[in-house]
Motif scaffolding. Structure first.
Motif, PDB file in Angstrom:
ATOM      1  N   ILE A   1       7.346   0.082   2.852  1.00 13.38           N
ATOM      2  CA  ILE A   1       6.683   0.562   1.198  1.00 13.38           C
ATOM      3  C   ILE A   1       5.447  -0.353   0.568  1.00 13.38           C
ATOM      4  CG2 ILE A   1       7.224   0.667  -0.947  1.00 13.38           C
ATOM      5  CD1 ILE A   1      10.148   1.114  -0.606  1.00 13.38           C
ATOM      6  N   ASP A   2       5.533  -1.930   0.838  1.00 10.63           N
ATOM      7  CA  ASP A   2       4.896  -2.597   0.734  1.00 10.63           C
ATOM      8  C   ASP A   2       3.272  -1.677   1.862  1.00 10.63           C
ATOM      9  OD1 ASP A   2       3.555  -5.133  -0.184  1.00 10.63           O
ATOM     10  OD2 ASP A   2       3.251  -5.836   1.770  1.00 10.63           O
ATOM     11  N   SER A   3       3.747  -2.432   3.248  1.00 15.13           N
ATOM     12  CA  SER A   3       2.742  -2.100   4.115  1.00 15.13           C
ATOM     13  C   SER A   3       1.608  -0.402   3.540  1.00 15.13           C
ATOM     14  CB  SER A   3       3.653  -2.197   5.772  1.00 15.13           C
ATOM     15  OG  SER A   3       4.151  -1.210   5.873  1.00 15.13           O
ATOM     16  N   VAL A   4       2.504   0.726   3.356  1.00 13.00           N
ATOM     17  CA  VAL A   4       2.185   1.732   2.811  1.00 13.00           C
ATOM     18  C   VAL A   4       1.077   1.507   1.366  1.00 13.00           C
ATOM     19  CG1 VAL A   4       3.313   3.650   2.038  1.00 13.00           C
ATOM     20  CG2 VAL A   4       4.198   3.294   3.751  1.00 13.00           C
ATOM     21  N   ASN A   5       1.941   0.561   0.980  1.00 15.04           N
ATOM     22  CA  ASN A   5       0.782   0.801  -0.257  1.00 15.04           C
ATOM     23  C   ASN A   5      -0.557  -0.279   0.059  1.00 15.04           C
ATOM     24  OD1 ASN A   5       0.166   0.149  -3.330  1.00 15.04           O
ATOM     25  ND2 ASN A   5       0.680  -1.934  -3.386  1.00 15.04           N
ATOM     26  N   ARG A   6      -0.394  -1.255   0.690  1.00 13.91           N
ATOM     27  CA  ARG A   6      -1.287  -2.329   1.743  1.00 13.91           C
ATOM     28  C   ARG A   6      -2.532  -0.905   2.771  1.00 13.91           C
ATOM     29  NH1 ARG A   6      -1.425  -7.447   1.618  1.00 13.91           N
ATOM     30  NH2 ARG A   6       0.208  -8.233   0.557  1.00 13.91           N
TER      31      ARG A   6
ATOM     32  N   LYS B   1      -7.222  -2.600   7.703  1.00 11.62           N
ATOM     33  CA  LYS B   1      -6.848  -1.061   7.791  1.00 11.62           C
ATOM     34  C   LYS B   1      -5.516  -1.404   9.177  1.00 11.62           C
ATOM     35  CE  LYS B   1      -8.263   3.390   8.321  1.00 11.62           C
ATOM     36  NZ  LYS B   1      -8.895   4.580   8.334  1.00 11.62           N
TER      37      LYS B   1
ATOM     38  N   MET C   1       3.035  -0.767   9.118  1.00 11.70           N
ATOM     39  CA  MET C   1       3.423   0.144   8.433  1.00 11.70           C
ATOM     40  C   MET C   1       4.021   0.670   9.533  1.00 11.70           C
ATOM     41  SD  MET C   1       1.549   4.106   6.560  1.00 11.70           S
ATOM     42  CE  MET C   1       1.191   3.928   8.090  1.00 11.70           C
TER      43      MET C   1
ATOM     44  N   SER D   1      -2.445  -2.788   8.394  1.00 15.97           N
ATOM     45  CA  SER D   1      -1.957  -2.797   7.747  1.00 15.97           C
ATOM     46  C   SER D   1      -0.879  -1.009   8.154  1.00 15.97           C
ATOM     47  CB  SER D   1      -2.698  -1.999   6.304  1.00 15.97           C
ATOM     48  OG  SER D   1      -3.401  -3.243   5.681  1.00 15.97           O
ATOM     49  N   GLN D   2      -1.822  -0.555   9.064  1.00 13.22           N
ATOM     50  CA  GLN D   2      -1.632   0.287   9.386  1.00 13.22           C
ATOM     51  C   GLN D   2      -0.225   0.259  10.615  1.00 13.22           C
ATOM     52  OE1 GLN D   2      -5.255   2.214  10.930  1.00 13.22           O
ATOM     53  NE2 GLN D   2      -4.958   4.143   9.067  1.00 13.22           N
TER      54      GLN D   2
ATOM     55  N   TYR E   1      -2.823   2.504   2.043  1.00 13.71           N
ATOM     56  CA  TYR E   1      -3.695   2.875   0.317  1.00 13.71           C
ATOM     57  C   TYR E   1      -4.221   2.604  -0.085  1.00 13.71           C
ATOM     58  CZ  TYR E   1      -4.277   5.413  -4.283  1.00 13.71           C
ATOM     59  OH  TYR E   1      -4.768   6.655  -4.858  1.00 13.71           O
ATOM     60  N   ARG E   2      -4.320   0.831  -0.663  1.00 17.23           N
ATOM     61  CA  ARG E   2      -5.517   0.496  -0.913  1.00 17.23           C
ATOM     62  C   ARG E   2      -6.615   0.276  -0.047  1.00 17.23           C
ATOM     63  NH1 ARG E   2      -2.748  -4.478  -3.668  1.00 17.23           N
ATOM     64  NH2 ARG E   2      -1.514  -4.877  -1.292  1.00 17.23           N
TER      65      ARG E   2
END
Length: 215
Positions: A63-68, A102, A109, A105-106, A70-71
């Protein structure tokens, strides 16, 4: 990678090895002994309990990686609009840094997502193999009963024998359905492995190029 993502990667490799062991065509007696040990051993039960807690933390990381992601996507979009709708445009090595963030983060995720998804496939495969073993036991028992009754003589033996034969056919149909489900899960796991290998290759190419562009 940080320590916890390295541990997630190690867990993913362990899940892939376990899945390969589950679908390995072992003799029935060996497979039965292995799954009896897994289902009845108290140490394995404790490991499964702690693994459930571990997967909760991996879900939080996912969940944290998905949020990152997105940001970083929002930040990259603001940097790409030329400063018209947001801060001044990010140029040069700063833009490359955002793109690198980016990708990282991906990567995180995908790593957490693949680990969680494979854990579901692994659990489902284990349950289905246990069901198949129970069905095989019932088929063998029904076949023994049917062959025993078919040797007898008399009018009462024929209906019972036909009933047992129908039960054997029904159980065999259930076994075939379980086998098809396991093959489907195997294909899904193979696709998951190919996707992760492609991501690793992309990550390796990024690691080769990035030091030349980013300070």
């Amino acid at each position: 990678m940080t320590l916890y993502y390295t541990l997630v990667f190690v867990l993913l490799m362990a899940e892939m090895a376990m899945f390969g062991l589950l679908i390995l065509p072992l003799p029935y007696s060996m497979k039965r002994g292995l799954f009896t040990f897994i289902s009845e051993n108290p140490v394995v039960a404790k490991i499964q309990y702690w693994m459930k807690i571990t997967f909760v933390f991996i879900l939080i990381l996912f969940i944290d990686s998905v949020n990152r992601v997105y940001r970083v996507q929002v930040e990259l979009a603001l940097a790409s609009d030329g400063g018209k709708n947001g801060p001044a445009a990010v140029m040069g090595h700063e833009r490359l840094e955002v793109q690198a963030r980016k990708f990282y983060s991906q990567r995180n995720m995908y790593l957490c997502g693949f680990t969680l998804f494979l854990s579901l496939i692994l659990n489902r495969t284990y349950v289905m193999i246990i069901d198949i073993m129970h069905l095989e036991d019932r088929v063998r028992a029904a076949e023994v009963t049917s062959s025993t009754k078919s040797k007898g003589k008399g009018k009462e033996g024929a209906p019972a024998s036909e009933k047992d034969a129908a039960e054997v056919q029904r159980l065999r149909a259930e076994l075939e359905a379980k086998d098809r489900d396991i093959e489907t899960l195997k294909k899904q796991a193979d696709g998951l492995s190919r996707e992760y290998d492609a991501l690793c290759e992309k990550y390796g190419e990024t690691q080769k190029v990035e030091p030349k562009k980013v300070k």
